[in-house]
Design a protein around this motif. Structure first.
Motif, PDB file in Angstrom:
ATOM      1  N   TYR A   1     -12.682  -7.732  19.427  1.00 27.80           N
ATOM      2  CA  TYR A   1     -11.323  -7.224  19.274  1.00 27.80           C
ATOM      3  C   TYR A   1     -11.216  -6.522  17.918  1.00 27.80           C
ATOM      4  O   TYR A   1     -11.748  -7.008  16.914  1.00 27.80           O
ATOM      5  CB  TYR A   1     -10.305  -8.372  19.300  1.00 27.80           C
TER       6      TYR A   1
ATOM      7  N   TRP B   1      -8.385  -5.010  15.243  1.00 28.31           N
ATOM      8  CA  TRP B   1      -7.014  -4.782  14.799  1.00 28.31           C
ATOM      9  C   TRP B   1      -7.036  -3.619  13.820  1.00 28.31           C
ATOM     10  O   TRP B   1      -7.653  -3.703  12.760  1.00 28.31           O
ATOM     11  CB  TRP B   1      -6.435  -6.024  14.129  1.00 28.31           C
TER      12      TRP B   1
ATOM     13  N   ALA C   1      -6.252  -2.848  19.218  1.00 38.43           N
ATOM     14  CA  ALA C   1      -4.809  -2.875  18.973  1.00 38.43           C
ATOM     15  C   ALA C   1      -4.541  -1.972  17.778  1.00 38.43           C
ATOM     16  O   ALA C   1      -5.041  -2.225  16.671  1.00 38.43           O
ATOM     17  CB  ALA C   1      -4.329  -4.292  18.689  1.00 38.43           C
TER      18      ALA C   1
ATOM     19  N   PHE D   1      -3.230 -11.594  15.782  1.00 37.85           N
ATOM     20  CA  PHE D   1      -3.894 -10.905  16.892  1.00 37.85           C
ATOM     21  C   PHE D   1      -4.855 -11.848  17.608  1.00 37.85           C
ATOM     22  O   PHE D   1      -4.986 -11.831  18.840  1.00 37.85           O
ATOM     23  CB  PHE D   1      -4.631  -9.688  16.332  1.00 37.85           C
TER      24      PHE D   1
ATOM     25  N   LEU E   1      -4.569 -14.824  18.339  1.00 34.40           N
ATOM     26  CA  LEU E   1      -3.907 -15.747  19.268  1.00 34.40           C
ATOM     27  C   LEU E   1      -4.039 -15.298  20.723  1.00 34.40           C
ATOM     28  O   LEU E   1      -3.845 -16.087  21.646  1.00 34.40           O
ATOM     29  CB  LEU E   1      -2.420 -15.881  18.904  1.00 34.40           C
ATOM     30  N   ASN E   2      -4.369 -14.049  20.934  1.00 35.47           N
ATOM     31  CA  ASN E   2      -4.517 -13.512  22.285  1.00 35.47           C
ATOM     32  C   ASN E   2      -5.890 -13.797  22.901  1.00 35.47           C
ATOM     33  O   ASN E   2      -6.121 -13.473  24.069  1.00 35.47           O
ATOM     34  CB  ASN E   2      -4.308 -11.991  22.261  1.00 35.47           C
ATOM     35  N   ILE E   3      -6.764 -14.416  22.153  1.00 32.75           N
ATOM     36  CA  ILE E   3      -8.153 -14.564  22.573  1.00 32.75           C
ATOM     37  C   ILE E   3      -8.363 -15.854  23.359  1.00 32.75           C
ATOM     38  O   ILE E   3      -7.842 -16.910  23.008  1.00 32.75           O
ATOM     39  CB  ILE E   3      -9.077 -14.536  21.340  1.00 32.75           C
ATOM     40  N   ASP E   4      -9.152 -15.758  24.431  1.00 30.08           N
ATOM     41  CA  ASP E   4      -9.579 -16.918  25.205  1.00 30.08           C
ATOM     42  C   ASP E   4     -11.067 -17.116  24.959  1.00 30.08           C
ATOM     43  O   ASP E   4     -11.903 -16.404  25.519  1.00 30.08           O
ATOM     44  CB  ASP E   4      -9.298 -16.700  26.693  1.00 30.08           C
TER      45      ASP E   4
ATOM     46  N   ARG F   1     -10.994 -22.077  18.460  1.00 28.25           N
ATOM     47  CA  ARG F   1      -9.757 -21.384  18.831  1.00 28.25           C
ATOM     48  C   ARG F   1      -8.528 -22.239  18.527  1.00 28.25           C
ATOM     49  O   ARG F   1      -7.517 -21.726  18.050  1.00 28.25           O
ATOM     50  CB  ARG F   1      -9.788 -21.024  20.321  1.00 28.25           C
TER      51      ARG F   1
END
Length: 250
Positions: free
Chosen positions: A40, A42, A60, A74, A76-79, A153
């Protein structure tokens, strides 16, 4: 050797003024012995990212520079099981993820490639340093880490369970905040081994770190950087942040 099929590690990168090094970071991540599940990026308002790179990550793009804290939001959107967040001047060795996964089994907490043990409760300097610039053969407990953060996480819930004060600097304090918040939940901060004989285990390869980390675009090189670090440091000390070493007279 860790079985990589059982582990999901996602990476968060920050793009601002040094996007010319992004491809170098992506190459280093893709060479990891444990492969990243996703990458990801940012992008704070700044230099453009080359179009040909954008297929290699989830992007993003923010129209304003929200600073260093935004990437932790940002994330927080990760799995994933683990998240590795890298500064834009940090190029890890190929076994950095492997090193972190092995270390966190016996040292549950926050891991990083540059760790500081503070020597005074009154100011950010002086400190002892461990990691890529001052190699450590064994895992070392420190007060904070930077340049690379590796964590579970669920640790993000601890990070954001308390907010920084209003009008806090956008470009300082997120490192101290993370270690302080984990400390409140009984977890510590560590630098995994950075053995002199195997730099592929390091979180930041030194020939890149010395060059990119002193680049004039680096936040830490700004004229008011030390002042911002001091403000953040004194704030968290006042909140009860406990230091690793016995304090000396500041």
């Amino acid at each position: 050797m860790v079985n990589e099929s059982d582990i999901k590690i996602a990476v968060v990168l920050n793009a601002y003024k040094r996007t010319e090094f992004l491809e170098l970071q992506l190459d280093a991540i893709e060479k990891q012995t444990i492969k990243a599940s996703d990458i990801y990026v940012w992008q704070n308002r700044g230099q453009d990212i080359p179009e040909y790179l954008k297929s290699r990550f989830i992007l993003a793009n923010c129209s304003e520079n929200l600073g260093v804290w935004a990437r932790f939001a940002f994330a927080l959107n990760i799995d994933a099981d683990y998240i590795c967040l890298l500064d834009d001047d940090t190029i890890p060795g190929s076994k950095w993820f492997e090193n972190c996964v092995d270390t966190i089994k016996s040292h549950d907490g926050l891991l990083g490639t540059r760790g500081l043990q503070y020597l005074s409760s009154k100011r950010y300097h002086p400190y002892k340093e461990f990691g890529w610039a001052y190699p450590n053969e064994d895992t070392v407990q420190v007060d904070i880490v930077g340049h690379a953060w590796f964590f579970k996480r669920e640790h993000l819930a601890m990070f954001w369970s308390e907010l920084p004060p209003k009008n806090f600097s956008r470009v300082a304090g997120e490192d101290i905040h993370f270690s302080y918040m984990l400390q409140k939940f009984g977890l510590k901060t560590f630098v995994p081994p950075h053995p002199s004989g195997d730099q592929e285990l390091w979180g930041s390869l030194p020939h890149y770190g010395k060059e990119l980390g002193t680049n004039e675009a680096a936040i830490s090189q700004g004229s008011d950087a030390t002042s911002k670090f001091d403000i953040a440091y004194k704030y968290y000390i006042s909140k009860g942040f406990q230091l690793t070493l016995i304090l000396v007279r500041g």
